[in-house]
Each structure stands twice: as structure tokens, then as C-alpha cells.
Write a protein that holds these residues in place. Sequence first.
Motif, PDB file in Angstrom:
ATOM      1  N   VAL A 142      12.988   1.995  -5.843  1.00 37.08           N
ATOM      2  CA  VAL A 142      13.044   0.626  -5.335  1.00 37.08           C
ATOM      3  C   VAL A 142      13.591  -0.245  -6.457  1.00 37.08           C
ATOM      4  CG1 VAL A 142      11.718  -1.276  -4.369  1.00 37.08           C
ATOM      5  CG2 VAL A 142      11.060   1.087  -3.857  1.00 37.08           C
ATOM      6  N   ALA A 143      14.815  -0.718  -6.305  1.00 38.07           N
ATOM      7  CA  ALA A 143      15.512  -1.417  -7.391  1.00 38.07           C
ATOM      8  C   ALA A 143      14.795  -2.688  -7.846  1.00 38.07           C
ATOM      9  CB  ALA A 143      16.942  -1.746  -6.962  1.00 38.07           C
ATOM     10  N   ARG A 144      14.121  -3.400  -6.953  1.00 36.52           N
ATOM     11  CA  ARG A 144      13.465  -4.651  -7.341  1.00 36.52           C
ATOM     12  C   ARG A 144      12.265  -4.429  -8.244  1.00 36.52           C
ATOM     13  NH1 ARG A 144       8.888  -5.021  -4.172  1.00 36.52           N
ATOM     14  NH2 ARG A 144       9.025  -3.972  -2.159  1.00 36.52           N
ATOM     15  N   ASP A 145      11.733  -3.193  -8.316  1.00 36.61           N
ATOM     16  CA  ASP A 145      10.582  -2.885  -9.163  1.00 36.61           C
ATOM     17  C   ASP A 145      10.974  -2.407 -10.559  1.00 36.61           C
ATOM     18  OD1 ASP A 145       8.889  -3.592  -7.154  1.00 36.61           O
ATOM     19  OD2 ASP A 145       8.495  -1.542  -6.478  1.00 36.61           O
TER      20      ASP A 145
ATOM     21  N   ASP B 188       0.859  -1.176   0.000  1.00 33.04           N
ATOM     22  CA  ASP B 188       0.000   0.000   0.000  1.00 33.04           C
ATOM     23  C   ASP B 188       0.895   1.226   0.000  1.00 33.04           C
ATOM     24  OD1 ASP B 188      -1.879   1.930   0.308  1.00 33.04           O
ATOM     25  OD2 ASP B 188      -2.534   1.303   2.296  1.00 33.04           O
ATOM     26  N   LEU B 189       0.913   1.962  -1.133  1.00 40.94           N
ATOM     27  CA  LEU B 189       1.787   3.119  -1.255  1.00 40.94           C
ATOM     28  C   LEU B 189       1.087   4.419  -0.902  1.00 40.94           C
ATOM     29  CD1 LEU B 189       3.582   2.124  -4.558  1.00 40.94           C
ATOM     30  CD2 LEU B 189       4.451   1.927  -2.234  1.00 40.94           C
ATOM     31  N   GLY B 190      -0.219   4.383  -0.678  1.00 36.05           N
ATOM     32  CA  GLY B 190      -0.953   5.583  -0.285  1.00 36.05           C
ATOM     33  C   GLY B 190      -1.173   6.534  -1.448  1.00 36.05           C
ATOM     34  N   LEU B 191      -1.136   7.813  -1.148  1.00 33.46           N
ATOM     35  CA  LEU B 191      -1.388   8.856  -2.131  1.00 33.46           C
ATOM     36  C   LEU B 191      -0.336   8.824  -3.239  1.00 33.46           C
ATOM     37  CD1 LEU B 191      -3.018  11.426  -2.897  1.00 33.46           C
ATOM     38  CD2 LEU B 191      -1.276  12.702  -1.625  1.00 33.46           C
ATOM     39  N   THR B 192      -0.796   8.939  -4.481  1.00 32.66           N
ATOM     40  CA  THR B 192       0.081   9.004  -5.647  1.00 32.66           C
ATOM     41  C   THR B 192      -0.193  10.296  -6.393  1.00 32.66           C
ATOM     42  OG1 THR B 192      -0.050   6.609  -5.902  1.00 32.66           O
ATOM     43  CG2 THR B 192       0.783   7.857  -7.768  1.00 32.66           C
TER      44      THR B 192
ATOM     45  N   ALA C 280       4.490   7.048   1.155  1.00 33.64           N
ATOM     46  CA  ALA C 280       5.155   5.745   1.241  1.00 33.64           C
ATOM     47  C   ALA C 280       6.114   5.726   2.430  1.00 33.64           C
ATOM     48  CB  ALA C 280       5.910   5.446  -0.045  1.00 33.64           C
ATOM     49  N   VAL C 281       6.341   4.533   2.959  1.00 31.09           N
ATOM     50  CA  VAL C 281       7.222   4.381   4.121  1.00 31.09           C
ATOM     51  C   VAL C 281       8.622   4.872   3.782  1.00 31.09           C
ATOM     52  CG1 VAL C 281       8.236   2.703   5.701  1.00 31.09           C
ATOM     53  CG2 VAL C 281       5.852   2.458   4.996  1.00 31.09           C
ATOM     54  N   THR C 282       9.126   4.479   2.633  1.00 31.75           N
ATOM     55  CA  THR C 282      10.414   4.994   2.163  1.00 31.75           C
ATOM     56  C   THR C 282      10.139   5.954   1.020  1.00 31.75           C
ATOM     57  OG1 THR C 282      10.667   3.186   0.586  1.00 31.75           O
ATOM     58  CG2 THR C 282      11.634   2.879   2.765  1.00 31.75           C
ATOM     59  N   ASP C 283      10.965   6.959   0.857  1.00 26.00           N
ATOM     60  CA  ASP C 283      10.784   7.931  -0.208  1.00 26.00           C
ATOM     61  C   ASP C 283      10.827   7.215  -1.552  1.00 26.00           C
ATOM     62  OD1 ASP C 283      10.450  10.397  -1.403  1.00 26.00           O
ATOM     63  OD2 ASP C 283      12.607  10.733  -1.548  1.00 26.00           O
ATOM     64  N   ARG C 284       9.781   7.351  -2.342  1.00 25.24           N
ATOM     65  CA  ARG C 284       9.717   6.616  -3.599  1.00 25.24           C
ATOM     66  C   ARG C 284       9.189   7.492  -4.719  1.00 25.24           C
ATOM     67  NH1 ARG C 284       6.989   0.775  -4.968  1.00 25.24           N
ATOM     68  NH2 ARG C 284       7.161   0.984  -7.210  1.00 25.24           N
ATOM     69  N   ASN C 285       9.876   7.408  -5.872  1.00 29.94           N
ATOM     70  CA  ASN C 285       9.458   8.061  -7.102  1.00 29.94           C
ATOM     71  C   ASN C 285       9.664   7.080  -8.240  1.00 29.94           C
ATOM     72  OD1 ASN C 285       9.001  10.640  -5.873  1.00 29.94           O
ATOM     73  ND2 ASN C 285      11.223  10.889  -5.799  1.00 29.94           N
ATOM     74  N   ASP C 286       8.722   7.034  -9.166  1.00 32.02           N
ATOM     75  CA  ASP C 286       8.821   6.173 -10.337  1.00 32.02           C
ATOM     76  C   ASP C 286       8.766   7.032 -11.589  1.00 32.02           C
ATOM     77  OD1 ASP C 286       8.687   4.045  -8.579  1.00 32.02           O
ATOM     78  OD2 ASP C 286       6.578   3.619  -8.982  1.00 32.02           O
ATOM     79  N   SER C 287       9.523   6.631 -12.600  1.00 36.11           N
ATOM     80  CA  SER C 287       9.421   7.279 -13.906  1.00 36.11           C
ATOM     81  C   SER C 287       9.313   6.195 -14.971  1.00 36.11           C
ATOM     82  CB  SER C 287      10.618   8.194 -14.166  1.00 36.11           C
ATOM     83  OG  SER C 287      11.809   7.460 -14.211  1.00 36.11           O
TER      84      SER C 287
ATOM     85  N   TYR D  86       5.883   9.834 -21.309  1.00 35.98           N
ATOM     86  CA  TYR D  86       6.650   9.832 -20.069  1.00 35.98           C
ATOM     87  C   TYR D  86       5.685  10.077 -18.914  1.00 35.98           C
ATOM     88  CZ  TYR D  86       9.967  11.085 -16.447  1.00 35.98           C
ATOM     89  OH  TYR D  86      10.685  11.123 -15.280  1.00 35.98           O
ATOM     90  N   THR D  87       5.829   9.295 -17.857  1.00 34.28           N
ATOM     91  CA  THR D  87       5.005   9.445 -16.661  1.00 34.28           C
ATOM     92  C   THR D  87       5.911   9.475 -15.434  1.00 34.28           C
ATOM     93  OG1 THR D  87       3.203   8.226 -17.707  1.00 34.28           O
ATOM     94  CG2 THR D  87       3.101   8.464 -15.319  1.00 34.28           C
ATOM     95  N   TYR D  88       5.643  10.395 -14.540  1.00 30.87           N
ATOM     96  CA  TYR D  88       6.373  10.508 -13.279  1.00 30.87           C
ATOM     97  C   TYR D  88       5.374  10.330 -12.146  1.00 30.87           C
ATOM     98  CZ  TYR D  88       9.133  12.463  -9.491  1.00 30.87           C
ATOM     99  OH  TYR D  88       9.810  12.639  -8.313  1.00 30.87           O
ATOM    100  N   ASN D  89       5.633   9.388 -11.255  1.00 31.08           N
ATOM    101  CA  ASN D  89       4.777   9.115 -10.102  1.00 31.08           C
ATOM    102  C   ASN D  89       5.530   9.434  -8.820  1.00 31.08           C
ATOM    103  OD1 ASN D  89       2.642   8.027 -11.661  1.00 31.08           O
ATOM    104  ND2 ASN D  89       3.689   6.073 -11.753  1.00 31.08           N
TER     105      ASN D  89
END
Length: 128
Positions: free
Chosen positions: A103-106, A28-32, A65-72, A57-60
Motif C-alpha cells: 500500500v503506497a500511502r503507508d 482492520d487487517l486481521g491475522l498478521t 486483508a481485503v487486498t493482498d498486503r505485505n510489509d517489510s 529486518y521484519t516482514y509482515n
Amino acid sequence: YKRWVYRSGYFDARGASGYGIADTGDEDLGLTIFYSGRLAAGYNFTPRLSGDAYVSYTYNDYPEAVTDRNDSILDTGVGLRYRLLQWMNLGLQYRFRDFNSDVARDEYTENRVTLNITLTPIAPYRWN
């Protein structure tokens, strides 16, 4: 969204921003909060052969999130379609998708080639 149409082709540009709740999947990452953009173009080379290409291109951002997370996500593709018969179309598409995350595993990179054969009746059948 804006689309420019020319005699034998088109060009369009899209942009979006918004928010949502990312609570599907394993975590559960919460608000996106997301930002996205897309450019696409298509061209009719002949009455039977057409092609298209796009890049998006999409930036999330996940501020809760528990740890600081950004996806592109970088997504590109090209395709060709050929009208073989009045009722049969052939299509060939290539897609490249690069998902980068804190998150490297993703993280992953995807290359996909798809061949489509579409059969369409000349006169549509109507259910009465």
C-alpha cells in the motif's frame, strides 16, 4: 537469541516468528504473520566511551486483508555514549528506518538523530 560477550564488547543475534491480530489504527487487517531478525554489536573503546550498532529486518504478511498486503521494515542504527562525569552520561544516536508496503500511502523513510543527557545520582535515594 544468542549473545557472545568479549573482553571489550559483544555481538548478538535474534530471530523471531509468530502471528497476531492487526486491528489497531484506521483499518482492520486481521491475522498478521511476521518474521524478524536482528544483529547488534557493541564495543567499549575506553572506560568512558562506548558505541553500538544494529540492523534489523521484519516482514509482515496479512493473509486476511481485503487486498493482498505485505510489509517489510528495515531498521538500522548506530550510537555513541560518553561518561562525562560519574553521574552524567551523554549519548548520540542515529537511526534509519525504511518501511515498504504494498500500500503506497503507508510507505515512509525516517532518519532520526537523538542527543541524550542522562543524570543519575551517585547514591540512590531510598523511599522509606
